[in-house]
Write an enzyme that holds these catalytic residues in place. Structure first.
Site, PDB file in Angstrom:
ATOM      1  N   PHE A 101       0.706  -1.254   0.024  1.00  0.00           N
ATOM      2  CA  PHE A 101      -0.112   0.024  -0.112  1.00  0.00           C
ATOM      3  C   PHE A 101       0.972   1.171  -0.050  1.00  0.00           C
ATOM      4  O   PHE A 101       0.762   2.093   0.912  1.00  0.00           O
ATOM      5  CB  PHE A 101      -0.988  -0.084   1.311  1.00  0.00           C
ATOM      6  CG  PHE A 101      -2.029   0.835   1.143  1.00  0.00           C
ATOM      7  CD1 PHE A 101      -3.212   0.535   0.377  1.00  0.00           C
ATOM      8  CD2 PHE A 101      -2.460   2.087   1.919  1.00  0.00           C
ATOM      9  CE1 PHE A 101      -4.376   1.174   0.002  1.00  0.00           C
ATOM     10  CE2 PHE A 101      -3.605   2.716   1.777  1.00  0.00           C
ATOM     11  CZ  PHE A 101      -4.535   2.120   0.740  1.00  0.00           C
ATOM     12  N   LYS A 148       8.362  -5.031 -11.317  1.00  0.00           N
ATOM     13  CA  LYS A 148       9.147  -5.437 -12.352  1.00  0.00           C
ATOM     14  C   LYS A 148       9.935  -6.787 -12.155  1.00  0.00           C
ATOM     15  O   LYS A 148      10.373  -7.527 -12.946  1.00  0.00           O
ATOM     16  CB  LYS A 148      10.142  -4.396 -13.059  1.00  0.00           C
ATOM     17  CG  LYS A 148       9.432  -3.244 -13.640  1.00  0.00           C
ATOM     18  CD  LYS A 148      10.573  -2.180 -14.110  1.00  0.00           C
ATOM     19  CE  LYS A 148      10.636  -1.394 -12.703  1.00  0.00           C
ATOM     20  NZ  LYS A 148       9.782  -0.345 -12.457  1.00  0.00           N
ATOM     21  N   GLU A 192       1.049  -4.741 -17.370  1.00  0.00           N
ATOM     22  CA  GLU A 192       0.952  -3.447 -18.161  1.00  0.00           C
ATOM     23  C   GLU A 192       1.910  -2.433 -17.467  1.00  0.00           C
ATOM     24  O   GLU A 192       2.790  -1.587 -18.155  1.00  0.00           O
ATOM     25  CB  GLU A 192      -0.271  -2.710 -18.483  1.00  0.00           C
ATOM     26  CG  GLU A 192      -0.508  -1.536 -19.055  1.00  0.00           C
ATOM     27  CD  GLU A 192       0.359  -1.536 -20.574  1.00  0.00           C
ATOM     28  OE1 GLU A 192      -0.083  -2.271 -21.266  1.00  0.00           O
ATOM     29  OE2 GLU A 192       1.457  -0.955 -20.814  1.00  0.00           O
ATOM     30  N   VAL A 217       6.128  -1.724 -17.485  1.00  0.00           N
ATOM     31  CA  VAL A 217       6.912  -0.848 -18.516  1.00  0.00           C
ATOM     32  C   VAL A 217       6.084   0.327 -18.809  1.00  0.00           C
ATOM     33  O   VAL A 217       4.989   0.368 -19.427  1.00  0.00           O
ATOM     34  CB  VAL A 217       7.030  -1.593 -19.783  1.00  0.00           C
ATOM     35  CG1 VAL A 217       7.762  -1.154 -21.037  1.00  0.00           C
ATOM     36  CG2 VAL A 217       7.901  -3.034 -19.581  1.00  0.00           C
ATOM     37  N   GLU A 251      12.799   4.775  -8.322  1.00  0.00           N
ATOM     38  CA  GLU A 251      12.523   3.591  -7.447  1.00  0.00           C
ATOM     39  C   GLU A 251      13.127   3.757  -5.860  1.00  0.00           C
ATOM     40  O   GLU A 251      13.741   4.590  -5.540  1.00  0.00           O
ATOM     41  CB  GLU A 251      13.467   2.593  -8.023  1.00  0.00           C
ATOM     42  CG  GLU A 251      13.216   2.115  -9.589  1.00  0.00           C
ATOM     43  CD  GLU A 251      11.811   1.362  -9.565  1.00  0.00           C
ATOM     44  OE1 GLU A 251      11.441   0.448  -9.102  1.00  0.00           O
ATOM     45  OE2 GLU A 251      11.053   2.122 -10.301  1.00  0.00           O
ATOM     46  N   ASP A 263      16.774  -0.328 -14.035  1.00  0.00           N
ATOM     47  CA  ASP A 263      15.292  -0.199 -14.309  1.00  0.00           C
ATOM     48  C   ASP A 263      15.101  -0.357 -15.605  1.00  0.00           C
ATOM     49  O   ASP A 263      14.288  -1.175 -16.007  1.00  0.00           O
ATOM     50  CB  ASP A 263      14.899   1.192 -13.793  1.00  0.00           C
ATOM     51  CG  ASP A 263      13.388   1.467 -14.214  1.00  0.00           C
ATOM     52  OD1 ASP A 263      12.557   0.504 -13.498  1.00  0.00           O
ATOM     53  OD2 ASP A 263      13.026   2.020 -14.912  1.00  0.00           O
ATOM     54  N   LYS A 284      13.070  -3.311 -17.905  1.00  0.00           N
ATOM     55  CA  LYS A 284      11.988  -3.148 -18.854  1.00  0.00           C
ATOM     56  C   LYS A 284      12.386  -3.835 -20.138  1.00  0.00           C
ATOM     57  O   LYS A 284      11.642  -4.504 -20.998  1.00  0.00           O
ATOM     58  CB  LYS A 284      11.817  -1.512 -19.148  1.00  0.00           C
ATOM     59  CG  LYS A 284      11.023  -1.281 -17.699  1.00  0.00           C
ATOM     60  CD  LYS A 284      10.978   0.266 -17.785  1.00  0.00           C
ATOM     61  CE  LYS A 284      10.370   0.822 -16.421  1.00  0.00           C
ATOM     62  NZ  LYS A 284      10.711   2.130 -16.156  1.00  0.00           N
ATOM     63  N   GLY A 312       5.121   7.605 -12.151  1.00  0.00           N
ATOM     64  CA  GLY A 312       4.189   8.415 -11.069  1.00  0.00           C
ATOM     65  C   GLY A 312       3.132   7.741 -10.464  1.00  0.00           C
ATOM     66  O   GLY A 312       2.633   6.557 -10.860  1.00  0.00           O
TER      67      GLY A 312
HETATM   68  N1  HSE Z   1      11.491   4.414 -11.623  1.00  0.00           N
HETATM   69  C1  HSE Z   1      10.994   4.130 -12.695  1.00  0.00           C
HETATM   70  C2  HSE Z   1      11.237   5.504 -13.788  1.00  0.00           C
HETATM   71  C3  HSE Z   1       9.429   4.043 -12.428  1.00  0.00           C
HETATM   72  O1  HSE Z   1      11.711   6.475 -13.380  1.00  0.00           O
HETATM   73  O2  HSE Z   1      10.851   5.201 -14.934  1.00  0.00           O
HETATM   74  C4  HSE Z   1       8.534   3.351 -13.497  1.00  0.00           C
HETATM   75  O3  HSE Z   1       9.298   2.015 -13.669  1.00  0.00           O
END
Ligand code: HSE
Length: 339
Positions: free
Chosen positions: A10, A124, A148, A151, A208, A219, A223, A320
């Site tokens: 949460f 992820k 979804e 990415v 993150e 990150d 993806k 976001g």
């Molecule tokens: N930390 C990631 C970014 C968040 O800045 O794109 C979404 O995966």
């Protein structure tokens, strides 16, 4: 029938999702005949709660904002027990991403699948480390693994490739896959310092939990791995993807790029080369005339190179609270509408 939802984690995304669900309850009912109840929530800060008839998520949001523990419907069940024993149809796995081990998220997904519940996730870890296994286990149990949000937040990249682009062969995917670094590079161009912009990116909920993952490119690499597996069907592992982040880019580099009518972007690529699928993440100096050069802030952009349509580009928010919350909503609706 009402969709019954469990939320594991949460934090930013879980709260963002609940805000959207509350705000759009009537719209979702009217437009899609979609009704829901959140029956279980697990969070290591606020506690684990369960109510088979539905929790008071409005009150829970207030408590979380006030940094108070949940006060109603508390249960002794740990996360796995909660996932297995609750009456949810769908488990939203929204804990922090751990790209090294997959964290507890992998066990959460397994528990959900084995108890006949769909998974919707923005985490992820399970998708980047164990996509093929997760998908098979979901199928074996007659449910689905919806990712979804892993990415480019709610911008529909995975659903675009699997849905509207079905029938096109995709030979290359290339773009800006990390909001934090794109935001940082954009602001550094305006003269802000690296540390200053990183702090703001964290406050805005882009970065993150451990921002090393963003700035070192891990990150984006996660993806790229997910896209290779899901869109290209190639069982690529995270370590197969070459990776360099933005930590070595200095104000001097940014100035030099400007002088050459260019700007730095962290670019992720997946492509078919000599019958093999290869992935990479690296900063590239992009000429200002190129469409990717105009993508600023936390916005992401991805170009699919296809056989039937040529290049198809999608641009949208990549991070976001509400933007990622939406990614969960869209997959919840997908499950509901494909029954
Ligand atoms: N930390 C990631 C970014 C968040 O800045 O794109 C979404 O995966």
């Amino acid at each position: 029938m009402k969709q019954k939802i469990a939320i594991i984690g949460f934090g930013t995304v879980g709260q963002g999702l609940c805000e959207i669900l509350l705000k759009k309850r009537e719209y979702l009912k009217e437009k899609y005949d979609y009704e829901f109840e959140v029956v279980a929530v697990a969070d290591f800060v606020y506690g684990n709660v369960f109510n088979a008839e539905g929790l008071d998520i409005s009150k829970m949001l207030e408590e979380a904002k006030a940094k108070k523990k949940f006060s109603e419907d508390l249960t002794e069940w740990n996360n796995i027990e909660l996932i297995k024993n609750c009456n949810a149809d769908v488990v939203c796995e929204l804990t922090f991403t751990d790209l090294k081990t997959g964290g507890p998220a992998i066990d959460h997904c397994i528990a959900a699948f084995e108890s006949g519940k769909h998974i919707v996730t923005s985490n992820k870890g399970p998708a980047a480390l164990k996509y093929q296994e997760m998908k098979k286990l979901a199928e074996k149990n007659g449910v689905t693994f919806q990712i979804e949000g892993t990415v480019v937040a709610g911008t529909p990249v995975i659903n675009l490739a699997e849905g509207p682009l079905a029938g096109c062969e995709i030979s290359k995917i290339r773009g800006i896959l990390n909001g934090t670094t794109n935001y940082m590079l954009s602001e550094m161009e305006k003269g802000m310092s690296y540390d200053e912009v990183l702090k703001i990116a964290q406050e805005l909920g882009y970065a993150e939990a451990d921002p090393t993952g963003d700035v070192e490119g891990y990150d984006a690499r996660g993806k790229v791995t997910i896209l290779a597996n899901v869109v290209m069907g190639a069982p690529l592992k995270i370590d197969d993807v070459a990776c360099e982040g933005i930590t070595k880019i200095t104000p001097e580099d940014i100035k030099k790029a400007k002088e050459k009518n260019a700007r730095w972007k962290l670019i992720g690529t997946v492509e078919k080369k000599d019958g093999k699928v290869v992935g990479s993440v690296a900063p590239e100096m992009i000429d200002l005339s190129h469409p990717l050069a105009g993508i600023m802030g936390a916005t992401n952009a991805l170009t699919f190179t296809t056989d039937l349509l040529g290049d198809v580009t999608i641009v949208g928010p990549g991070a976001g609270r509400i933007e990622t919350g939406f990614s969960i909503l869209t997959d919840l609706l997908k499950i509901f509408r494909t029954k």
